[in-house]
Scaffold this motif. Structure first.
Motif, PDB file in Angstrom:
ATOM      1  N   VAL A 194      57.113  84.229 -19.970  1.00  0.00           N
ATOM      2  CA  VAL A 194      57.622  85.561 -20.303  1.00  0.00           C
ATOM      3  C   VAL A 194      57.802  86.345 -19.006  1.00  0.00           C
ATOM      4  O   VAL A 194      56.837  86.594 -18.276  1.00  0.00           O
ATOM      5  CB  VAL A 194      56.657  86.301 -21.249  1.00  0.00           C
ATOM      6  N   VAL A 195      59.038  86.699 -18.703  1.00  0.00           N
ATOM      7  CA  VAL A 195      59.361  87.448 -17.487  1.00  0.00           C
ATOM      8  C   VAL A 195      59.413  88.929 -17.832  1.00  0.00           C
ATOM      9  O   VAL A 195      60.295  89.376 -18.581  1.00  0.00           O
ATOM     10  CB  VAL A 195      60.701  86.986 -16.889  1.00  0.00           C
ATOM     11  N   VAL A 196      58.457  89.692 -17.338  1.00  0.00           N
ATOM     12  CA  VAL A 196      58.382  91.132 -17.572  1.00  0.00           C
ATOM     13  C   VAL A 196      58.540  91.822 -16.222  1.00  0.00           C
ATOM     14  O   VAL A 196      57.633  91.815 -15.391  1.00  0.00           O
ATOM     15  CB  VAL A 196      57.043  91.532 -18.224  1.00  0.00           C
ATOM     16  N   GLN A 197      59.708  92.413 -16.009  1.00  0.00           N
ATOM     17  CA  GLN A 197      59.962  93.072 -14.727  1.00  0.00           C
ATOM     18  C   GLN A 197      59.313  94.449 -14.657  1.00  0.00           C
ATOM     19  O   GLN A 197      58.978  94.929 -13.575  1.00  0.00           O
ATOM     20  CB  GLN A 197      61.474  93.185 -14.502  1.00  0.00           C
ATOM     21  N   GLN A 198      59.161  95.104 -15.798  1.00  0.00           N
ATOM     22  CA  GLN A 198      58.518  96.411 -15.835  1.00  0.00           C
ATOM     23  C   GLN A 198      57.651  96.481 -17.083  1.00  0.00           C
ATOM     24  O   GLN A 198      58.154  96.496 -18.205  1.00  0.00           O
ATOM     25  CB  GLN A 198      59.557  97.533 -15.844  1.00  0.00           C
ATOM     26  N   SER A 199      56.344  96.504 -16.886  1.00  0.00           N
ATOM     27  CA  SER A 199      55.417  96.492 -18.006  1.00  0.00           C
ATOM     28  C   SER A 199      55.461  97.813 -18.768  1.00  0.00           C
ATOM     29  O   SER A 199      55.623  98.888 -18.171  1.00  0.00           O
ATOM     30  CB  SER A 199      54.000  96.216 -17.506  1.00  0.00           C
ATOM     31  N   SER A 200      55.319  97.730 -20.091  1.00  0.00           N
ATOM     32  CA  SER A 200      55.331  98.909 -20.952  1.00  0.00           C
ATOM     33  C   SER A 200      54.558  98.572 -22.223  1.00  0.00           C
ATOM     34  O   SER A 200      54.304  97.385 -22.513  1.00  0.00           O
ATOM     35  CB  SER A 200      56.773  99.326 -21.288  1.00  0.00           C
ATOM     36  N   PRO A 201      54.175  99.568 -23.014  1.00  0.00           N
ATOM     37  CA  PRO A 201      53.494  99.263 -24.282  1.00  0.00           C
ATOM     38  C   PRO A 201      54.333  98.379 -25.193  1.00  0.00           C
ATOM     39  O   PRO A 201      53.798  97.524 -25.905  1.00  0.00           O
ATOM     40  CB  PRO A 201      53.260 100.651 -24.891  1.00  0.00           C
ATOM     41  N   GLN A 202      55.650  98.583 -25.166  1.00  0.00           N
ATOM     42  CA  GLN A 202      56.516  97.764 -26.011  1.00  0.00           C
ATOM     43  C   GLN A 202      56.513  96.297 -25.573  1.00  0.00           C
ATOM     44  O   GLN A 202      56.479  95.389 -26.412  1.00  0.00           O
ATOM     45  CB  GLN A 202      57.950  98.315 -25.987  1.00  0.00           C
ATOM     46  N   SER A 203      56.557  96.066 -24.245  1.00  0.00           N
ATOM     47  CA  SER A 203      56.546  94.680 -23.767  1.00  0.00           C
ATOM     48  C   SER A 203      55.197  94.027 -24.039  1.00  0.00           C
ATOM     49  O   SER A 203      55.120  92.838 -24.392  1.00  0.00           O
ATOM     50  CB  SER A 203      56.879  94.640 -22.271  1.00  0.00           C
ATOM     51  N   GLU A 204      54.105  94.788 -23.876  1.00  0.00           N
ATOM     52  CA  GLU A 204      52.788  94.239 -24.152  1.00  0.00           C
ATOM     53  C   GLU A 204      52.649  93.878 -25.623  1.00  0.00           C
ATOM     54  O   GLU A 204      52.021  92.865 -25.975  1.00  0.00           O
ATOM     55  CB  GLU A 204      51.711  95.261 -23.760  1.00  0.00           C
ATOM     56  N   GLN A 205      53.235  94.700 -26.485  1.00  0.00           N
ATOM     57  CA  GLN A 205      53.181  94.403 -27.915  1.00  0.00           C
ATOM     58  C   GLN A 205      53.954  93.128 -28.232  1.00  0.00           C
ATOM     59  O   GLN A 205      53.529  92.309 -29.054  1.00  0.00           O
ATOM     60  CB  GLN A 205      53.767  95.571 -28.696  1.00  0.00           C
ATOM     61  N   LEU A 206      55.082  92.952 -27.541  1.00  0.00           N
ATOM     62  CA  LEU A 206      55.877  91.748 -27.775  1.00  0.00           C
ATOM     63  C   LEU A 206      55.130  90.499 -27.304  1.00  0.00           C
ATOM     64  O   LEU A 206      55.128  89.467 -27.977  1.00  0.00           O
ATOM     65  CB  LEU A 206      57.214  91.870 -27.040  1.00  0.00           C
ATOM     66  N   ILE A 207      54.465  90.593 -26.150  1.00  0.00           N
ATOM     67  CA  ILE A 207      53.699  89.454 -25.634  1.00  0.00           C
ATOM     68  C   ILE A 207      52.534  89.128 -26.553  1.00  0.00           C
ATOM     69  O   ILE A 207      52.229  87.965 -26.814  1.00  0.00           O
ATOM     70  CB  ILE A 207      53.201  89.755 -24.201  1.00  0.00           C
ATOM     71  N   SER A 208      51.897  90.169 -27.081  1.00  0.00           N
ATOM     72  CA  SER A 208      50.791  89.928 -28.016  1.00  0.00           C
ATOM     73  C   SER A 208      51.294  89.247 -29.289  1.00  0.00           C
ATOM     74  O   SER A 208      50.569  88.465 -29.899  1.00  0.00           O
ATOM     75  CB  SER A 208      50.101  91.249 -28.361  1.00  0.00           C
ATOM     76  N   GLY A 209      52.525  89.557 -29.678  1.00  0.00           N
ATOM     77  CA  GLY A 209      53.101  88.867 -30.826  1.00  0.00           C
ATOM     78  C   GLY A 209      53.291  87.385 -30.568  1.00  0.00           C
ATOM     79  O   GLY A 209      53.060  86.552 -31.448  1.00  0.00           O
ATOM     80  N   LEU A 210      53.712  87.042 -29.336  1.00  0.00           N
ATOM     81  CA  LEU A 210      53.849  85.624 -28.988  1.00  0.00           C
ATOM     82  C   LEU A 210      52.488  84.952 -28.899  1.00  0.00           C
ATOM     83  O   LEU A 210      52.330  83.782 -29.276  1.00  0.00           O
ATOM     84  CB  LEU A 210      54.581  85.489 -27.646  1.00  0.00           C
TER      85      LEU A 210
END
Length: 375
Positions: free
Chosen positions: A57-73
């Protein structure tokens, strides 16, 4: 009286054949051990499931939304997520076959999602079309579940913050299963031809009594091994050329690696197969025994446990260890990468180094099998 005599003769013949079977250890092993081996091979080896899909998972800028998506994976047991800060590192990891898919979140992912919809990129490793298709389904399902949970928590419409997934497949853009199978077939062909060409050499000469005539000369075991291998190496090289021509011209499979890397790796594996067959022939007591051992020790494991069709990561740990002891597993990984991914010299040196170790070990073993007969 005639019926009594019939049963006496029949009883005597049954006793005679039973004792002969008990004395013939090879036939007894084939009848009792072979079914067990086949049950274990097919039971553990036949699996289309994917239990450990590796996702970068390539996250160029971390945010609550991206963290939520990673937690879903991370919420599914079928996926193993590794975060990356830039796309280049993830791309190199896929080139080395260390990950099965890349999920790329844009730098403005959070703002896109707040505006109502966001687009992310999902790239799957097309070296194995079955794994690529399965992991696409797992990732899409994980995204859908994460969205549903978020919509339920926010008590808002599920339409808010919708995620659009752009799917791409690398190394096999058309998802052509032939591109995946043909390089694996080359491994099976070299395994079968190599092991069976030399698998009967020593056993045949021993049965005919011509091997003793060679033993009375000053010739050494290593010289016998080299002399016996040389004609079959020529045949094997012709087989390699035919396989490569058929893959390119008949099946239209791309060969993205250099011919030097492909041919050199194929030649090394050919040597391993030929030496394996010669070693089996040296220790076997008969041609029949040599052919059966060659089948069980070379072709069957290469077919079931090398990753030809099924991902070996889905197998139990013990079976995975056994699969990594097989030369075919290392050549299978290398040849598929060279065909579809191109030259990866770090992988080439690693796998060819392992194959070279097998060449040395099997050369020593084949010489010892001939030395033993000189006593």
């Amino acid at each position: 009286m005639s019926s009594i005599a019939f049963f006496r003769r029949l009883y005597a013949l049954i006793i005679k054949e039973s004792r002969q079977l008990l004395r013939d250890k090879s036939s007894l092993a084939i009848g009792l051990v072979l079914p067990i081996i086949l049950i274990l091979l097919f039971g553990y080896g036949l699996s289309f499931d994917l239990s450990n899909g590796r996702v970068a998972v390539v996250v160029q800028q971390s945010s609550p939304q991206s963290e939520q998506l990673i937690s879903g994976l991370n919420g599914t047991k079928y996926l193993s997520v590794t975060p990356y800060t830039n796309f280049h590192d993830a791309e190199e990891a896929m080139g080395r076959a260390e990950v099965d898919a890349i999920v790329h979140l844009p730098s403005d992912f959070a703002s896109q999602l707040e505006n109502g919809s966001a687009t992310i990129q999902m790239i799957s490793n097309g070296r194995s079309t079955s794994i690529a298709t399965t992991i696409q389904g797992y990732i899409s399902g994980a995204f859908a579940t994460a969205q549903a949970i978020q919509a339920d928590r926010s008590q808002s419409s599920p339409a808010i913050g919708m995620i659009t997934v752009e799917q791409r497949m690398w190394f096999n853009e058309s998802a052509n299963s032939m591109w995946f199978l043909v390089p694996g077939l080359i491994v099976l062909i070299l395994t079968l031809i190599g092991a069976f060409l030399t698998g009967l050499l020593i056993a045949r000469e021993r049965e005919r009594g011509t091997l003793e005539a060679v033993f009375v000369t000053p010739v050494r075991p290593l010289e016998i091994v080299i002399a016996k291998l040389t004609p079959y190496i020529v045949i094997g090289i012709v087989d390699i050329v035919m396989c490569l021509l058929a893959a390119s011209w008949i099946f239209d499979v791309p060969i993205r690696g250099s011919l030097l890397s492909v041919v050199s790796a194929s030649f090394l594996y050919l040597m391993v197969s030929l030496l394996l067959g010669l070693t089996i022939s040296g220790f076997a007591q008969s041609q029949f025994q040599a052919s059966q051992i060659a089948l069980l020790a070379s072709f069957m494991p290469a077919l079931m446990l090398s990753g030809f069709v099924f991902d070996t990561r889905n197998l139990p740990v013990v079976v995975q260890v056994v699969s990594h002891l097989l030369p075919a597993t290392h050549f299978m990984t290398l040849i598929k990468t060279l065909f579809l991914g191109g030259d990866d010299w770090r992988l080439w040196f690693k796998e060819c180094g392992i194959l070279m170790i097998y060449v040395v070990l099997l050369t020593v073993a084949s010489c010892r099998s001939l030395k033993k007969r000189l006593r």
